[in-house]
Motif scaffolding. Structure first.
Motif, mmCIF file in Angstrom:
data_model
loop_
_atom_site.group_PDB
_atom_site.id
_atom_site.type_symbol
_atom_site.label_atom_id
_atom_site.label_comp_id
_atom_site.label_asym_id
_atom_site.label_seq_id
_atom_site.Cartn_x
_atom_site.Cartn_y
_atom_site.Cartn_z
ATOM 1 N N UNK A 5 -46.216 5.591 1.164
ATOM 2 C CA UNK A 5 -47.246 5.139 0.212
ATOM 3 C C UNK A 5 -46.629 6.570 -1.348
ATOM 4 N N UNK A 6 -46.281 7.514 -0.523
ATOM 5 C CA UNK A 6 -45.054 7.960 -1.082
ATOM 6 C C UNK A 6 -44.260 8.106 -2.391
ATOM 7 N N UNK A 7 -43.718 6.994 -1.732
ATOM 8 C CA UNK A 7 -42.420 5.872 -2.575
ATOM 9 C C UNK A 7 -43.578 5.307 -3.469
ATOM 10 N N UNK A 8 -44.982 4.872 -3.265
ATOM 11 C CA UNK A 8 -45.022 3.715 -3.833
ATOM 12 C C UNK A 8 -46.539 4.626 -5.445
ATOM 13 N N UNK A 9 -46.808 5.707 -4.179
ATOM 14 C CA UNK A 9 -47.324 6.719 -5.326
ATOM 15 C C UNK A 9 -46.254 6.953 -6.691
ATOM 16 N N UNK A 10 -44.878 7.540 -6.010
ATOM 17 C CA UNK A 10 -44.178 8.025 -7.211
ATOM 18 C C UNK A 10 -43.670 6.962 -8.463
ATOM 19 N N UNK A 11 -43.941 5.799 -8.061
ATOM 20 C CA UNK A 11 -43.116 4.846 -8.708
ATOM 21 C C UNK A 11 -43.869 4.924 -10.251
ATOM 22 N N UNK A 12 -44.973 4.934 -10.626
ATOM 23 C CA UNK A 12 -45.758 5.445 -12.086
ATOM 24 C C UNK A 12 -44.821 6.514 -12.681
ATOM 25 N N UNK A 13 -44.259 6.686 -12.091
ATOM 26 C CA UNK A 13 -43.317 8.562 -12.570
ATOM 27 C C UNK A 13 -42.364 8.204 -13.332
ATOM 28 N N UNK A 86 -38.124 -0.928 -20.478
ATOM 29 C CA UNK A 86 -37.625 -1.131 -19.597
ATOM 30 C C UNK A 86 -39.537 -1.439 -18.737
ATOM 31 N N UNK A 87 -40.247 -0.872 -18.986
ATOM 32 C CA UNK A 87 -41.755 -0.994 -18.702
ATOM 33 C C UNK A 87 -42.140 -1.698 -18.059
ATOM 34 N N UNK A 88 -42.026 -3.166 -18.514
ATOM 35 C CA UNK A 88 -42.738 -4.542 -18.556
ATOM 36 C C UNK A 88 -42.051 -4.496 -16.831
ATOM 37 N N UNK A 89 -40.561 -4.122 -16.883
ATOM 38 C CA UNK A 89 -40.344 -4.647 -15.135
ATOM 39 C C UNK A 89 -40.410 -3.418 -13.964
ATOM 40 N N UNK A 90 -40.290 -2.672 -14.909
ATOM 41 C CA UNK A 90 -40.960 -1.485 -13.773
ATOM 42 C C UNK A 90 -43.157 -1.829 -13.387
#
Length: 145
Positions: A5-13, A86-90
């Motif tokens: 969950x922490x990793x998924x929440x930090x992905x928008x960063x 790389x925005x859309x890839x991310x």
């Protein structure tokens, strides 16, 4: 689960391209991958016959390698048609990261359904333990010699 969950929440960063957050997310992602690998090993050992353990572990490694091979086309797409953005890839990778919650969510729903089914089908005649038995299984009149 908490690390995932922490990793998924930090992905928008990562979408903001903060290098310190990028390194922190990489470390969390590496830890989550190790936890997932060990959890899958435990699942294989608990659910499937022991003769299938190697096959299932190999299949898991094969799928992991196939997804790792997708890194090159994503990088090429980022440099080519996306012109280095790389925005859309991310965003796509973030969506796939959220898909990792599908199995734990399904298992939680399945557990709740089984629990509800078990309460409906309660056994009318439960088996009561005898009061003469001790916790170690020896009766009062028996000796252990």
């Amino acid at each position: 689960m908490i690390m995932m969950m922490m990793t998924t929440m930090l992905n928008p960063g990562i979408l903001e391209c903060s290098s310190s957050l990028l390194f922190l997310t990489f470390i969390f992602h590496t830890m989550v991958r190790g936890f997932i690998h060990s959890a899958c090993g435990g699942l294989y050992a608990a659910v499937f016959p022991s003769g299938h353990f190697g096959t299932l572990t190999g299949l898991q490694s094969l799928l992991s390698a196939i997804f790792a091979l997708l890194q090159e086309p994503l990088y090429t797409a980022m440099l080519g048609p996306l012109r280095g953005n790389g925005f859309w890839v991310n965003v796509g990778l973030l969506i796939f990261s959220f898909a990792g919650f599908a199995l734990p969510g399904y298992l939680q729903i399945y557990r709740l359904r089984l629990k509800a089914q078990m309460t409906k089908e309660k056994d009318p005649a439960p088996v009561l333990l005898e009061d003469l038995n001790h916790p170690n299984g020896v009766l009062e009149g028996e000796t252990t010699a």
